[in-house]
Motif scaffolding. Structure first.
Motif, PDB file in Angstrom:
ATOM      1  N   THR A  65     112.069 101.313  48.427  1.00  0.00           N
ATOM      2  CA  THR A  65     111.976  99.943  47.923  1.00  0.00           C
ATOM      3  C   THR A  65     113.378  99.349  47.905  1.00  0.00           C
ATOM      4  O   THR A  65     114.331 100.041  47.557  1.00  0.00           O
ATOM      5  N   VAL A  66     113.489  98.069  48.281  1.00  0.00           N
ATOM      6  CA  VAL A  66     114.776  97.387  48.240  1.00  0.00           C
ATOM      7  C   VAL A  66     114.641  96.107  47.422  1.00  0.00           C
ATOM      8  O   VAL A  66     113.645  95.383  47.536  1.00  0.00           O
ATOM      9  N   TYR A  73     119.703  88.348  51.599  1.00  0.00           N
ATOM     10  CA  TYR A  73     118.557  88.070  52.472  1.00  0.00           C
ATOM     11  C   TYR A  73     118.873  87.026  53.543  1.00  0.00           C
ATOM     12  O   TYR A  73     118.370  87.088  54.659  1.00  0.00           O
ATOM     13  N   SER A  83     111.741  89.902  57.669  1.00  0.00           N
ATOM     14  CA  SER A  83     111.497  91.195  57.031  1.00  0.00           C
ATOM     15  C   SER A  83     112.566  92.190  57.500  1.00  0.00           C
ATOM     16  O   SER A  83     112.310  93.038  58.353  1.00  0.00           O
ATOM     17  N   TYR A  85     113.980  94.783  56.212  1.00  0.00           N
ATOM     18  CA  TYR A  85     113.765  96.202  55.896  1.00  0.00           C
ATOM     19  C   TYR A  85     112.261  96.477  55.910  1.00  0.00           C
ATOM     20  O   TYR A  85     111.679  96.888  54.905  1.00  0.00           O
ATOM     21  N   LYS A  89     109.385  98.619  50.910  1.00  0.00           N
ATOM     22  CA  LYS A  89     108.830  97.524  50.123  1.00  0.00           C
ATOM     23  C   LYS A  89     110.011  96.628  49.766  1.00  0.00           C
ATOM     24  O   LYS A  89     111.029  97.115  49.269  1.00  0.00           O
ATOM     25  N   GLN A  90     109.903  95.312  50.017  1.00  0.00           N
ATOM     26  CA  GLN A  90     111.040  94.398  49.881  1.00  0.00           C
ATOM     27  C   GLN A  90     110.793  93.327  48.822  1.00  0.00           C
ATOM     28  O   GLN A  90     109.742  92.695  48.812  1.00  0.00           O
ATOM     29  N   TYR A  91     111.815  93.138  47.975  1.00  0.00           N
ATOM     30  CA  TYR A  91     111.797  92.086  46.962  1.00  0.00           C
ATOM     31  C   TYR A  91     113.070  91.271  47.103  1.00  0.00           C
ATOM     32  O   TYR A  91     114.162  91.827  47.187  1.00  0.00           O
ATOM     33  N   VAL A  92     112.925  89.953  47.100  1.00  0.00           N
ATOM     34  CA  VAL A  92     114.071  89.047  47.106  1.00  0.00           C
ATOM     35  C   VAL A  92     114.062  88.298  45.785  1.00  0.00           C
ATOM     36  O   VAL A  92     113.069  87.641  45.444  1.00  0.00           O
ATOM     37  N   VAL A 105     107.453  90.601  52.290  1.00  0.00           N
ATOM     38  CA  VAL A 105     108.588  90.373  51.400  1.00  0.00           C
ATOM     39  C   VAL A 105     108.101  89.562  50.203  1.00  0.00           C
ATOM     40  O   VAL A 105     107.537  88.484  50.364  1.00  0.00           O
TER      41      VAL A 105
END
Length: 191
Positions: A65-66, A73, A83, A85, A89-92, A105
């Motif tokens: 997870t990032v 970003y 996307s 990464y 699992k990606q969170y901005v 994302v």
């Protein structure tokens, strides 16, 4: 329980990027790239992998997870990569981005501390805090470990590794590795 790991490169004077987000002033080292590919493949963006001889589906070794801020970003968005990464699992975290046009994302507009605490309770690998400095400062109380790549260069200005209130927080160095370009990677755990 999952850990929040701040993995970031910085100059001798504590900047993770230049004033407009540039990071090409860090000295390149093939040995460091090979080390990253072998030990931390998840930290290499999906769209960069083919350019450095890496399989796009190389399995993650530690983090799955990032969490990143808008400034981290944006470079991907500037080259139409929504996307960066895709293998994680990606969170901005951003209160100004508005929306993200990629279902892979997730945009988090507030409460990054709550997000990290929720993620830490879920099953999975560790959580990579990719930056930037404002988000790192906001999450300082949640960071369990730091992996800092210190490059032998003074930037003189730019994006600080932590951009927030004065809040001294002790970490203990646990390991160091030096590379041919003079960069030093140091692992720290919360004291």
């Amino acid at each position: 329980m999952r850990k929040l790991v701040y993995y970031v490169g910085m100059s001798l004077d504590g900047y993770i990027a230049g004033p407009t987000g540039e990071f090409d002033f860090y000295p390149f080292d093939a040995e460091m790239v090979a080390w990253t590919k072998a030990d931390y493949p998840e930290f290499i963006p999906t769209h960069i992998r083919p350019h450095i001889g890496m399989a796009g589906d190389e399995p993650n070794k530690r983090c799955d997870t990032v969490v990143m801020g808008r400034g981290t970003y944006e470079p991907a968005l500037s080259i139409d990569v929504t996307s960066p990464y895709a293998h994680m699992k990606q969170y901005v975290v951003s209160s100004t981005l508005g929306r993200i046009d990629d279902p892979a994302v997730e945009l988090v507009e507030r409460d990054p501390v709550g997000l990290v605490r929720r993620l830490e309770r879920e099953k999975g690998g560790d959580i990579w805090l990719a930056g930037g400095g404002k988000l790192a400062a906001e999450l300082l109380g949640e960071i369990d470990e730091m992996i800092i790549k210190s490059y032998p260069v003074v930037a003189g200005g730019g994006v600080p590794a932590f951009s927030g209130a004065f809040r001294p927080t002790l970490f203990t160095p646990t390991e160091r590795k030096e590379f041919g370009n003079g960069a030093l990677v140091t692992w720290f755990t919360r004291a």
